[in-house]
Design an enzyme around this catalytic site. Sequence first.
Site, PDB file in Angstrom:
ATOM      1  N   ASP A 148       0.899  -1.155   0.000  1.00 18.90           N
ATOM      2  CA  ASP A 148       0.000   0.000   0.000  1.00 18.90           C
ATOM      3  C   ASP A 148       0.933   1.199   0.000  1.00 18.90           C
ATOM      4  O   ASP A 148       1.593   1.470   1.013  1.00 18.90           O
ATOM      5  CB  ASP A 148      -0.883   0.004   1.256  1.00 18.90           C
ATOM      6  CG  ASP A 148      -1.881   1.147   1.222  1.00 18.90           C
ATOM      7  OD1 ASP A 148      -1.454   2.301   1.018  1.00 18.90           O
ATOM      8  OD2 ASP A 148      -3.094   0.909   1.389  1.00 18.90           O
ATOM      9  N   HIS A 149       1.028   1.902  -1.111  1.00 17.22           N
ATOM     10  CA  HIS A 149       2.117   2.874  -1.215  1.00 17.22           C
ATOM     11  C   HIS A 149       1.984   4.035  -0.224  1.00 17.22           C
ATOM     12  O   HIS A 149       2.948   4.724   0.065  1.00 17.22           O
ATOM     13  CB  HIS A 149       2.325   3.347  -2.660  1.00 17.22           C
ATOM     14  CG  HIS A 149       1.376   4.413  -3.114  1.00 17.22           C
ATOM     15  ND1 HIS A 149       0.116   4.136  -3.575  1.00 17.22           N
ATOM     16  CD2 HIS A 149       1.503   5.753  -3.194  1.00 17.22           C
ATOM     17  CE1 HIS A 149      -0.480   5.266  -3.903  1.00 17.22           C
ATOM     18  NE2 HIS A 149       0.336   6.270  -3.695  1.00 17.22           N
ATOM     19  N   HIS A 162      -5.736   3.061   1.115  1.00 14.66           N
ATOM     20  CA  HIS A 162      -4.849   4.105   1.635  1.00 14.66           C
ATOM     21  C   HIS A 162      -5.438   4.847   2.844  1.00 14.66           C
ATOM     22  O   HIS A 162      -4.766   5.067   3.840  1.00 14.66           O
ATOM     23  CB  HIS A 162      -4.540   5.137   0.551  1.00 14.66           C
ATOM     24  CG  HIS A 162      -4.050   4.526  -0.728  1.00 14.66           C
ATOM     25  ND1 HIS A 162      -3.169   3.482  -0.758  1.00 14.66           N
ATOM     26  CD2 HIS A 162      -4.300   4.821  -2.033  1.00 14.66           C
ATOM     27  CE1 HIS A 162      -2.898   3.163  -2.010  1.00 14.66           C
ATOM     28  NE2 HIS A 162      -3.583   3.962  -2.810  1.00 14.66           N
TER      29      HIS A 162
END
Length: 508
Positions: free
Chosen positions: A184-185, A247
């Site tokens: 999950d950036h 996010h």
Amino acid sequence: MKKTQNQMLIIFGASGDLTARKLVPAIYNLYKGKHLPENFVVLGASRSAMTDEEFRQKVVQESEFLKDKISKEEKDYISAFAEKLFYEDLGDDYDSKYNGLAKRIKKLNEEKGCDHNYIFYLSTPPSLYEVIAKNLCEAGLTTEENGWKRIIVEKPFGYSLATAQELNAGLHKYFNEPQVYRIDHYLGKETVQNLLVTRFSNSLFEPTWNRRYIHHVEITNAETVGVEKRGGYYDKSGALRDMFQSHLLQVVSLIVMEPPINSSAEEIRDEKVKALKSLRIMTSDEELSKHTMKGQYVASTINGEKVKGYREEDGVDPDSKTETFAAVKFFVDNWRWKDVPFYVRTAKYMPTKVTEVVIHFKSPAHEVFKSQDAYKKDNKIIIRIQPDEGILIKFGVKVPGLGFHVEQANMDFYYSDLDSAEIMDAYERLLLDAMQGDATLYARADEVEAAWRFVDPILKYWQNEDVPTYGYAAGTWGPRNSDDMFEGHFGWRNPGKRLTDETGFCIL
Ligand code: BG6
């Protein structure tokens, strides 16, 4: 510093956009920062016919995503990097025999000394995760007898709770949970990680981080672009799946969680799961209608330029009801947060690109210095995740002169002021963590499922024909009535480009 062992990174879907846009630039940064182990190989694998050399040209020498970085470097330095990259054509589909791939991996492992340590990075549609895992296993590539094996999977991790559970079960047939890294950036962003440090390394904030002092919490994620070329994907996904489930709920979990016992991956993730499980799941239509809102951008003119409405975008159904704006109000059922409302919104085509968390504190229990709009002057902590990364504390000061008039003053901190700041890009940081076996910043199976469990009823409710999809002109702060979700005289804080900009106006 942790040691990074010799290893091979095998990227499935290597001819796709992500490899050139994010992964190879991240690996290049690691190379430049001397973070790669002595023996390191990247093997790209996908269904396009390419030689090693063609792959290197595509993702390194001719890559538009690397050109600024490599233009200043010596040719030999870049060639030495490119020579770490190899390519294997998988043939017609991902479900064919992996004999060729297995042979190539074995050969490269021996020639380059990767010590049988492999990371499989799946930059493919999720429908292929289990298929690839099965084929890797059948080809004998997952055994950890002589070296470790890890698998990284990209978002979206599921389309609903049921599909996420299926994906987890599919992967768990061939890999144990500690081998699975769900990327999950947002967790790779410094400012998101700093939420943990701000909270748990300061005695100043934590004592007030609860229902006694906090009035409400607000999170905004705004983008200034529409769906761009991703209309086909986005129309089936929508803002709630695309941003909120992953996010933004990750950010929520870091705000809500209890202090972990220590900083190990499992302790931190245990607390995050507990936090996600304590979000009150909305079940009644009445609650869902009051506490959630969806919207969609319509055509408008921004800075004299006409922009298309969502329904006119390529790949989007002209009657689509998919949301490009999603806002959710919710409560957290635990001791710390009882009755504190959380408001979270995300949208495409807003006036400013920004992600921020605002902690609104309650008014003092007894107001000595009365003023009509005292609530506007309550303390706030604004945590800027991007851009202009930093933290702003708003507090009351006396206006010089007669009487006791109170005004708000700002106390601010900017990341850019730190001179040691070598801020790693999110993918760079996350890749290095996986290479070192640190899963702290990756989502665990139960974490992802807890997030879906909360989101599923909202998605289901939004499928009802009579749930309105509000239009908002592209370039504005979303549907006009979105402030109605708030209790009392509050509304969304519409931030400016910079952390200290006063709110409510529009910067395009
Ligand atoms: C991606 C979403 O995961 O995150 C995109 O699929 C979105 O729709 C992007 O634009 C936002 O990331 P960032 O880092 O630019 O906030």
